[in-house]
Scaffold this motif. Structure first.
Motif, PDB file in Angstrom:
ATOM      1  N   ARG A   1      83.799   4.920  66.188  1.00  0.00           N
ATOM      2  CA  ARG A   1      83.719   4.819  64.734  1.00  0.00           C
ATOM      3  C   ARG A   1      84.758   5.745  64.095  1.00  0.00           C
ATOM      4  NH1 ARG A   1      78.132   4.862  66.061  1.00  0.00           N
ATOM      5  NH2 ARG A   1      77.071   2.925  65.455  1.00  0.00           N
ATOM      6  N   PRO A   2      85.311   5.356  62.937  1.00  0.00           N
ATOM      7  CA  PRO A   2      86.219   6.259  62.226  1.00  0.00           C
ATOM      8  C   PRO A   2      85.559   7.606  61.981  1.00  0.00           C
ATOM      9  CG  PRO A   2      86.210   4.088  61.217  1.00  0.00           C
ATOM     10  CD  PRO A   2      85.102   4.085  62.231  1.00  0.00           C
ATOM     11  N   ALA A   3      86.369   8.662  62.085  1.00  0.00           N
ATOM     12  CA  ALA A   3      85.836  10.008  61.906  1.00  0.00           C
ATOM     13  C   ALA A   3      86.912  10.901  61.299  1.00  0.00           C
ATOM     14  CB  ALA A   3      85.384  10.582  63.253  1.00  0.00           C
ATOM     15  N   PRO A   4      86.510  11.893  60.482  1.00  0.00           N
ATOM     16  CA  PRO A   4      87.490  12.812  59.892  1.00  0.00           C
ATOM     17  C   PRO A   4      88.357  13.457  60.974  1.00  0.00           C
ATOM     18  CG  PRO A   4      85.336  13.121  58.896  1.00  0.00           C
ATOM     19  CD  PRO A   4      85.134  12.197  60.058  1.00  0.00           C
TER      20      PRO A   4
ATOM     21  N   HIS B   1      90.666   4.301  64.295  1.00  0.00           N
ATOM     22  CA  HIS B   1      90.307   3.760  65.612  1.00  0.00           C
ATOM     23  C   HIS B   1      90.398   4.859  66.681  1.00  0.00           C
ATOM     24  CE1 HIS B   1      91.398  -0.226  63.710  1.00  0.00           C
ATOM     25  NE2 HIS B   1      90.215  -0.477  64.236  1.00  0.00           N
ATOM     26  N   PRO B   2      89.502   5.842  66.634  1.00  0.00           N
ATOM     27  CA  PRO B   2      89.531   6.888  67.667  1.00  0.00           C
ATOM     28  C   PRO B   2      89.319   6.289  69.056  1.00  0.00           C
ATOM     29  CG  PRO B   2      88.045   7.469  65.863  1.00  0.00           C
ATOM     30  CD  PRO B   2      88.409   6.026  65.678  1.00  0.00           C
TER      31      PRO B   2
ATOM     32  N   ALA C   1      94.918   9.364  60.764  1.00  0.00           N
ATOM     33  CA  ALA C   1      94.433  10.742  60.895  1.00  0.00           C
ATOM     34  C   ALA C   1      95.380  11.712  60.201  1.00  0.00           C
ATOM     35  CB  ALA C   1      94.286  11.104  62.372  1.00  0.00           C
ATOM     36  N   TRP C   2      96.686  11.540  60.427  1.00  0.00           N
ATOM     37  CA  TRP C   2      97.681  12.461  59.858  1.00  0.00           C
ATOM     38  C   TRP C   2      97.592  12.474  58.324  1.00  0.00           C
ATOM     39  CZ3 TRP C   2     101.469  15.470  62.346  1.00  0.00           C
ATOM     40  CH2 TRP C   2     102.429  16.057  61.502  1.00  0.00           C
ATOM     41  N   SER C   3      97.564  11.300  57.713  1.00  0.00           N
ATOM     42  CA  SER C   3      97.598  11.204  56.254  1.00  0.00           C
ATOM     43  C   SER C   3      96.296  11.666  55.605  1.00  0.00           C
ATOM     44  CB  SER C   3      97.909   9.773  55.827  1.00  0.00           C
ATOM     45  OG  SER C   3      96.895   8.882  56.264  1.00  0.00           O
TER      46      SER C   3
END
Length: 295
Positions: free
Chosen positions: A66-69, A74-75, A271-273
């Motif tokens: 699941r997406p995560a901070p 797409h981890p 993630a970077w943005s």
């Protein structure tokens, strides 16, 4: 060790070769990985028509967590969850795998990379994707395939990955490739992630540039020339990212066809943005003239 002329045989499989293998005594597991940004109906497309015996692999729920901070859209999935999914596809220990989609391998490459990262040695992408199969007049099936559970055992870490800090540092001593479409790389549009632009020092290498007009991978020689023009040289480290770690795997597959190893930044731009501490660059910094899809 394989020569550069045979690296493509370790990454790709032709439709006719797959058809023969499926009729053989030890057929590969075939995964249908149809997925595209903004198209949630991959399973419906699969049910309407697929390669006979192919099992649908859901990119959002089986090939990613699941997406995560800080982890992106797409981890990488926890390897135990991936093993559970793979056994549900019917994957047996030691069985080869072939992956395909309907967009030149740009989503199937995620399954190719992820299974190799998890220790499956023989995984190949169908060259030319589903269109290449149908162009040969090969048969299609409908509905769902429900295989017997497999017994594969997976373990993480068989392919290299980059952290955000490692991706940031890579342009100083290597090449960091951005597999997204040029307009997203340049920061002209950003349809899904928090900020527009690219990682400072990254070079644009749209995944679509790996393919010819028929949706097949370019030859190893042409891919070597293409990536050499983007700064890859023997012994120089290479990393790749995209929107969320999907089409970056297509660049990694193309680099592998060319005999070049590369690491994936799994969190990628999503993630970077999302991290306000990370710098963002915009404009045509080393961007080649090619259009393409991105994930």
């Amino acid at each position: 060790m394989a020569t550069t002329e045979t690296f493509d045989r370790l990454v790709l499989i032709e439709p006719g070769e797959l058809a023969v293998a499926l009729d053989g005594p030890h057929p590969p597991l075939v995964l249908d990985v149809r997925w595209a940004l903004g198209d949630p109906d991959g399973r419906l497309h699969y049910r309407a028509e697929h390669i006979p015996g192919a099992v649908f692999a859901d990119l959002d729920t089986e090939l990613a967590d699941r997406p995560a901070p800080g982890q992106g859209r797409h981890p990488l999935p926890e390897v135990g969850r991936l093993q559970e999914a793979a056994r549900g596809w019917g994957l047996a220990e030691g069985q080869p795998v072939v992956v395909y989609d309907a967009n030149g391998g740009q989503s199937a490459a995620r399954a190719w990379w992820l299974l190799r990262w998890a220790g499956v040695a023989d995984v190949r992408i169908l060259d030319g994707a589903l269109a290449g199969w149908t162009a040969r007049g090969l048969p299609l099936a409908t509905g769902d395939v429900r295989p017997e559970p497999g017994d594969v055992v997976l373990s993480a870490g068989h392919l290299p990955v980059l952290t955000a800090d490692e991706a940031a540092a890579l342009p100083g001593n290597g090449v960091l490739l951005d597999a997204r479409a040029p307009q997203r790389y340049r920061g002209e549009v950003e349809p899904v992630d928090p900020r527009a632009g690219h990682i400072p020092g990254a070079v644009n290498a749209p995944a679509s540039a790996n393919l010819d007009a028929d949706g097949r991978f370019l030859s190893p020689e042409r891919l070597r020339e293409h990536y050499a023009a983007l700064g890859t040289t023997p012994g120089r480290p290479v990393g790749v990212y995209c929107g969320s770690g999907v089409t970056a795997a297509h660049d990694i597959a193309a680099l592998a066809v060319a005999g070049i190893d590369a690491a994936l930044y799994p969190g990628s731009w999503s993630a970077w943005s999302s991290d306000p501490e990370r710098s963002v660059a915009t404009g045509p910094e080393a961007a080649p003239n090619a259009e393409g899809a991105d994930r």
